[in-house]
Design a protein around this motif. Structure first.
Motif, PDB file in Angstrom:
ATOM      1  N   UNK A  40      -3.399 -14.541  12.066  1.00 40.59           N
ATOM      2  CA  UNK A  40      -3.246 -13.127  12.395  1.00 40.59           C
ATOM      3  C   UNK A  40      -2.440 -12.461  11.306  1.00 40.59           C
ATOM      4  N   UNK A  41      -2.657 -11.151  11.137  1.00 45.12           N
ATOM      5  CA  UNK A  41      -1.878 -10.433  10.135  1.00 45.12           C
ATOM      6  C   UNK A  41      -1.877  -8.943  10.433  1.00 45.12           C
ATOM      7  N   UNK A  42      -0.739  -8.310  10.144  1.00 48.23           N
ATOM      8  CA  UNK A  42      -0.697  -6.840  10.144  1.00 48.23           C
ATOM      9  C   UNK A  42      -0.310  -6.410   8.729  1.00 48.23           C
ATOM     10  N   UNK A  43      -1.314  -6.182   7.884  1.00 51.49           N
ATOM     11  CA  UNK A  43      -1.044  -5.921   6.462  1.00 51.49           C
ATOM     12  C   UNK A  43      -0.706  -4.472   6.142  1.00 51.49           C
ATOM     13  N   UNK A  44      -0.970  -3.565   7.063  1.00 54.60           N
ATOM     14  CA  UNK A  44      -0.782  -2.133   6.777  1.00 54.60           C
ATOM     15  C   UNK A  44      -0.160  -1.443   7.995  1.00 54.60           C
ATOM     16  N   UNK A  45       1.143  -1.658   8.192  1.00 54.62           N
ATOM     17  CA  UNK A  45       1.766  -1.083   9.386  1.00 54.62           C
ATOM     18  C   UNK A  45       1.688   0.429   9.390  1.00 54.62           C
ATOM     19  N   UNK A  46       1.628   1.003  10.564  1.00 53.78           N
ATOM     20  CA  UNK A  46       1.552   2.460  10.697  1.00 53.78           C
ATOM     21  C   UNK A  46       2.812   3.093  10.121  1.00 53.78           C
ATOM     22  N   UNK A  47       2.628   4.216   9.463  1.00 59.12           N
ATOM     23  CA  UNK A  47       3.794   4.952   8.989  1.00 59.12           C
ATOM     24  C   UNK A  47       3.979   4.902   7.499  1.00 59.12           C
ATOM     25  N   UNK A  48       5.027   4.201   7.058  1.00 58.71           N
ATOM     26  CA  UNK A  48       5.540   4.390   5.703  1.00 58.71           C
ATOM     27  C   UNK A  48       5.068   3.342   4.698  1.00 58.71           C
ATOM     28  N   UNK A  77       4.781   3.984   0.544  1.00 57.69           N
ATOM     29  CA  UNK A  77       5.889   3.944  -0.403  1.00 57.69           C
ATOM     30  C   UNK A  77       6.495   2.555  -0.442  1.00 57.69           C
ATOM     31  N   UNK A  78       6.758   2.065  -1.636  1.00 57.77           N
ATOM     32  CA  UNK A  78       7.448   0.790  -1.744  1.00 57.77           C
ATOM     33  C   UNK A  78       8.957   0.985  -1.680  1.00 57.77           C
ATOM     34  N   UNK A  79       9.392   2.215  -1.627  1.00 59.43           N
ATOM     35  CA  UNK A  79      10.826   2.487  -1.673  1.00 59.43           C
ATOM     36  C   UNK A  79      11.278   3.143  -0.386  1.00 59.43           C
ATOM     37  N   UNK A  80      12.477   2.821   0.019  1.00 58.87           N
ATOM     38  CA  UNK A  80      13.087   3.540   1.123  1.00 58.87           C
ATOM     39  C   UNK A  80      12.612   3.131   2.493  1.00 58.87           C
ATOM     40  N   UNK A  81      11.827   2.052   2.604  1.00 56.17           N
ATOM     41  CA  UNK A  81      11.375   1.616   3.919  1.00 56.17           C
ATOM     42  C   UNK A  81      12.540   0.979   4.673  1.00 56.17           C
ATOM     43  N   UNK A  82      12.609   1.240   5.972  1.00 60.23           N
ATOM     44  CA  UNK A  82      13.666   0.650   6.793  1.00 60.23           C
ATOM     45  C   UNK A  82      13.334  -0.816   7.074  1.00 60.23           C
ATOM     46  N   UNK A 142       9.557  -5.041   8.444  1.00 59.44           N
ATOM     47  CA  UNK A 142       9.290  -6.163   9.363  1.00 59.44           C
ATOM     48  C   UNK A 142       7.983  -5.983  10.114  1.00 59.44           C
ATOM     49  N   UNK A 143       7.456  -4.744  10.132  1.00 60.34           N
ATOM     50  CA  UNK A 143       6.193  -4.469  10.815  1.00 60.34           C
ATOM     51  C   UNK A 143       4.995  -4.946  10.006  1.00 60.34           C
ATOM     52  N   UNK A 144       5.218  -5.380   8.784  1.00 59.63           N
ATOM     53  CA  UNK A 144       4.155  -5.999   7.979  1.00 59.63           C
ATOM     54  C   UNK A 144       4.375  -7.500   8.026  1.00 59.63           C
ATOM     55  N   UNK A 145       3.379  -8.243   8.541  1.00 63.34           N
ATOM     56  CA  UNK A 145       3.621  -9.679   8.752  1.00 63.34           C
ATOM     57  C   UNK A 145       2.316 -10.462   8.787  1.00 63.34           C
ATOM     58  N   UNK A 146       2.496 -11.790   8.700  1.00 66.80           N
ATOM     59  CA  UNK A 146       1.378 -12.723   8.848  1.00 66.80           C
ATOM     60  C   UNK A 146       1.825 -13.853   9.776  1.00 66.80           C
TER      61      UNK A 146
END
Ligand code: CA
Length: 167
Positions: free
Chosen positions: A8-16, A19-24, A29-33
């Motif tokens: 399973x994987x979530x490669x493109x979490x909703x939202x931000x 941008x590679x910068x400034x993500x919380x 953590x919402x991007x995972x495998x």
């Protein structure tokens, strides 16, 4: 069939994710495998590495890049979830990104891992292997917020999984 698989994987979490910068921490953590022991016995993870395809000016056609190396033992049916980002408190991770996994590991780098503008593959390697023993790929662009599931050697949206499985 490999005893250890990307399932399973979530490669493109909703939202931000753009941008590679400034993500919380929660956004990263919402991007995972998810890596699962699909066998009936314990699997020794010593030396097992998780990689993806990284594109750069120096490697325009892509090359395998290590995300993390595992240690320890995974019992039958157990799932390791590897999140993007540095280790976060579980209180910082959204519920849907916590459920469904027995262990939570982190890439250790404060940037997203999985490609959006190109496809990508989650691959598992032994310490000495020159080819991955397991590989699962998705096409670009992965739908925002979608959790992809494994069908054959592909990671697909759940709505497409049943259609693909019938082929
Ligand atoms: Ca991504």
């Amino acid at each position: 069939m490999s005893r250890l698989q990307t399932v399973r994987m979530k490669p493109n979490p909703a939202g931000k994710d753009r941008s590679r910068y400034g993500a919380s921490a929660a956004q990263l953590a919402a991007e995972w495998v998810d890596i699962k022991n699909v066998s009936g016995g314990a699997v020794d993870l010593t030396g097992v590495r998780l990689c993806h395809i990284a594109y750069s000016n120096a490697h325009p056609n892509g090359r395998w890049e290590q995300i993390i190396a595992f240690t320890g033992t995974l019992q039958p049916g157990q799932v390791i979830r590897v999140h993007a980002g540095s280790r976060a408190n579980e209180s910082q991770i959204r519920y849907e990104d916590l459920v469904g996994a027995d262990f939570h590991l982190f890439s250790g780098r404060d940037e997203y891992v999985w490609n959006n503008d190109r496809g990508d593959c989650s691959s598992l390697w032994t310490a000495s292997g020159d080819q991955p023993f397991d590989k699962a790929c998705y096409a670009s662009p992965p739908a925002e917020g979608a959790i992809l599931t494994r069908v054959g050697d592909a990671l697909v949206e759940a709505t497409h999984a049943s259609a693909s499985a019938r082929r």
